[in-house]
Every structure is written in structure tokens, then in C-alpha cells.
Design an enzyme around this catalytic site. Sequence first.
Site, PDB file in Angstrom:
ATOM      1  N   TYR A  43       4.244   6.230  10.084  1.00  0.00           N
ATOM      2  CA  TYR A  43       3.389   5.102   9.716  1.00  0.00           C
ATOM      3  C   TYR A  43       4.187   4.052   8.941  1.00  0.00           C
ATOM      4  O   TYR A  43       4.043   2.844   9.167  1.00  0.00           O
ATOM      5  CB  TYR A  43       2.192   5.589   8.890  1.00  0.00           C
ATOM      6  N   LYS A  49       1.414  -0.647  14.930  1.00  0.00           N
ATOM      7  CA  LYS A  49       2.834  -0.755  15.305  1.00  0.00           C
ATOM      8  C   LYS A  49       3.207  -2.001  16.109  1.00  0.00           C
ATOM      9  O   LYS A  49       4.392  -2.337  16.199  1.00  0.00           O
ATOM     10  CB  LYS A  49       3.246   0.466  16.158  1.00  0.00           C
ATOM     11  N   HIS A  76       0.848  -1.199   0.000  1.00  0.00           N
ATOM     12  CA  HIS A  76       0.000   0.000   0.000  1.00  0.00           C
ATOM     13  C   HIS A  76       0.883   1.249   0.000  1.00  0.00           C
ATOM     14  O   HIS A  76       1.730   1.411   0.877  1.00  0.00           O
ATOM     15  CB  HIS A  76      -0.914   0.015   1.229  1.00  0.00           C
ATOM     16  N   TYR A  90      -8.840   5.430   8.405  1.00  0.00           N
ATOM     17  CA  TYR A  90      -9.022   5.654   9.842  1.00  0.00           C
ATOM     18  C   TYR A  90      -9.981   6.831   9.963  1.00  0.00           C
ATOM     19  O   TYR A  90      -9.633   7.948   9.558  1.00  0.00           O
ATOM     20  CB  TYR A  90      -7.703   6.022  10.523  1.00  0.00           C
ATOM     21  N   PRO A 139      -3.735  -0.147  18.832  1.00  0.00           N
ATOM     22  CA  PRO A 139      -3.513  -0.585  17.449  1.00  0.00           C
ATOM     23  C   PRO A 139      -3.638   0.520  16.396  1.00  0.00           C
ATOM     24  O   PRO A 139      -3.380   0.279  15.208  1.00  0.00           O
ATOM     25  CB  PRO A 139      -4.588  -1.662  17.233  1.00  0.00           C
TER      26      PRO A 139
END
Length: 388
Positions: free
Chosen positions: A383, A295, A72, A200, A291
Site C-alpha cells: 500500500y 495505485k 497518513h 475499506y 482503484p
Amino acid sequence: MRTEVVIIGAGPAGLLLGHLLRAAGIACVVIERVSGDYVLSRIRAGVLERVTTDLMTQLGLDERMKLEGLPHDGFNLADSDRLIRIDIAGLTGGHVMVYGQTEITRDLMDAAPERGLDIVYEAEDVTLHGVDSHEPSVSYVRDGQAHQVSAKFICGCDGFHGPSRQAIPASVARPHELVYPFGWLGILADVPPCNDELIYASHERGFALASMRSRTRSRYYIDVPLDQKIEDWPDDRLWDELAVRLGPKGADITRGPALEKSIAPLRSFVFEPMQHGRLFLAGDAAHIVPPTGAKGLNLAASDVAYLSQALIGYFAHGDEAGLAGYSEKAVARVWKSERFSWYLTKLMHRFPQDGAFERRMQLSELDYIACSTAMQTAIAENYVGLPL
Ligand code: RFL
Ligand code: PHB
């Protein structure tokens, strides 16, 4: 029985460490409380950083991940009205890999016999002895029979509830903990994802995450108060809630029967030091992140990268410096991931004590992120994973 290293726990941390040690010719055994099938039935992480995929490549166990994993190049933050795309590839030159923890664990378990990695499943009463001594050992009971394995080192990869951390005396322990007032309710279903990339979402009604395991299998989460139970959320109610909270993409959800549904409480936790005497902790045994930053598994992998190097240095050249510096090195990276996971959790969730002002702060931060390349870059580089 005697070996060089006893590893407690056959989650991703223990299995990766076992394979890395075997690849360097170091004798070790992995001792696990439950069955292999039970380990594989736990639906957990879905997003892998480079540190994790690199270890699988180094072990020559990346064939299926390369075939079935989904690289991704970006992910999205959303409020009720818009998606803010974080262009990971454009901003960092890297990407993340969507490949389930179950799959990575299966690849590591399947390769164990041919690589000479012994895993003892269904070991009861696993107990650590003499972690301060030169001859530490682990005892357990299997099929009613008592066993004892002595070794030069014990590696505690037994997750948050395992016995290893408890073997470090309270007089030296420095635990840091933050418990959040909600958990994540997750659903896995054989339906196509509502979007090509993860979302998100921060909605007035709460948090939602749209994730996936493949182009035909979706993983979604919402946050729920800690007193709620799975039975409070029949599939239809959960799909309805996701459709609202996912804002602009809610309408694109395909519904289907749940293959799995579970609630996981959220916590930030760091235990220092990550070593004591001849015992070393790695992964969830030493730290938990909420979560939201994806990570946890990746931190387990970076711990294991540091720890395997230190152990290999010791067994190859008698070099103790790597082992002596393990905790300090690992903890430094842990706190960076803790910070990012905490930041994203605070940004995206509604806290019961928060009022209208705090909500405006969240929306205003999302607004700033939407129009600031600097903010997007900071989020993207965390990220995608900070360097080892
Ligand atoms: P694990 O996976 O908990 O494995 C520990 C193993 O130790 C065994 N054990 C014992 N063995 C012997 N004797 C005992 N007494 C024992 N007690 C326990 C256990 O049975 C188990 O097999 O820890 P490890 O290896 O450190 O791996 C950590 C990861 O599992 C965890 O951090 C991630 O799943 C966290 N996580 C995520 N991480 C990511 O990097 N990306 C994600 O996208 C992501 N999503 C998630 C997550 C965790 C979640 N939950 C359920 C907490 C999503 C969720 C919902
Ligand atoms: C998942 O797919 O399970 C997942 C993805 C991203 C997260 C957490 C969980 O941040």
C-alpha cells in the site's frame, strides 16, 4: 513545428513528464484534447505514494502539497463488525499522502508557464504518424486550423481511451484484461470525514470506502452493478447505504449535498510492450488497475520517473540503453501493482457468482490479517508503495 519530445495528454503522467524534461532543458510540448478546466473537473485519485510526492519535491512543486496534504500513517480494512488497522508507519517506516489528483494536476498546470512548458489544450483529431521512423510526428486541429509537430520521440500519456496505444501494431501488442462486474459510485461532499484514516469495508451488501480530500471534505465510494445509473442513487439513498456498509464507523458519517457524483467501471489491464519504435506509453495509456489499491496515479508517476531518466540519458549523452530497457523495467513494477490491486479488490468486493463459501473465505482471510503481523506487513508494504 519541431521539438524534441511530443507528449500526448495533460493528465498527471503527461504533466509530470513535461516538467521533468523541461527541468533537464529538453524541449517538449504537451497536447491535450480537452480544456484545462475539464481536466481539473475529473475527481479521481486521493492517495499518493512516496514515488509521486518525491517527484513533486524534485520539481520544487511540493509547497502546497506539504501545507495542505494529509500524511497518513495507517488505513483500515473493515467487515461489518470491526476495523482492522494496518499500521503503515509502524510496519514500513513510511506513510502515504492524502492530496487529490485535482490538486497535483493544478500545481503542475499552474507552474507550466513559468517553467516554459507549453501545453496545447482543446486539440482535436490528435493523430500519431511514423512512430517506427526517425522523424515521428503528431498532427491535430485547433480552432479549425491543422497543425503538425515533429519530434525525436512521442510519449503517449493519453489515458485508457487515447490514440497512442492504438498506434502500436496489433502484431506486437500483448494486451491482458480483466473486467469486473461492478463499478464504483463516488460522492464528494463538504463534510468532515467519518474517520481520521481511510476505511475499506467489505459488507454483506457490498464494498464501501471512506476517504477524504481534507479535514472538511469527504470522498466516499460504494460498488454498484454495472447497469445502475447515478439517477438510481439520490444523495439520501447513497448516505443510507454507506452508513450500513461502513460497519462500525457508519454511524459517524456526516451527511451533506453531493458536490460531485460519478460511476467508474473497474478494470485490470496491462498492455505490453510499453514502447514501439519512437513511441513510449506511460500511465493509464498502458495499464489500468482497479482503484482498490490506490495505485493508478502512483503507477503513472513511476512510469514517468523511469521514462524521464531514460530520455534525459539519451539527450545528455546519446545513451540509448535506458530507452531500450524502459518497457521491461516499467512493466515489472506494473504487474506488482496489478497483483496487489486485484488481491484487495477480490478480498473486499462481493462478486455476483460468489456464494456463501466464497464469503466465508473473504471473512476468514480478514480474520487472518487481523491477527497476523506478517499479513499486515505484506499489505502495508504494497500500500505504501514498492521501491522504484
Ligand atoms: P489520465 O489522468 O486519464 O490523463 C490522460 C489525459 O489524456 C487526455 N487525452 C487526450 N489528449 C489528446 N488527444 C487525445 N485523443 C486524448 N485522449 C485522451 C485526457 O483528456 C487526459 O487529460 O491518465 P494518466 O495521466 O496516466 O493518469 C492516471 C490517473 O489519472 C489514474 O490512474 C488515477 O486517477 C487512478 N485512480 C487512483 N490512482 C491512485 O494512485 N490513487 C487513488 O486513490 C486513485 N483513485 C483512481 C481513483 C481512478 C478513479 N477513476 C475515476 C477511474 C479513483 C477513481 C474513482
Ligand atoms: C479517493 O480518495 O478517491 C481514493 C482513495 C483510496 C482509493 C481509491 C480512491 O483506494
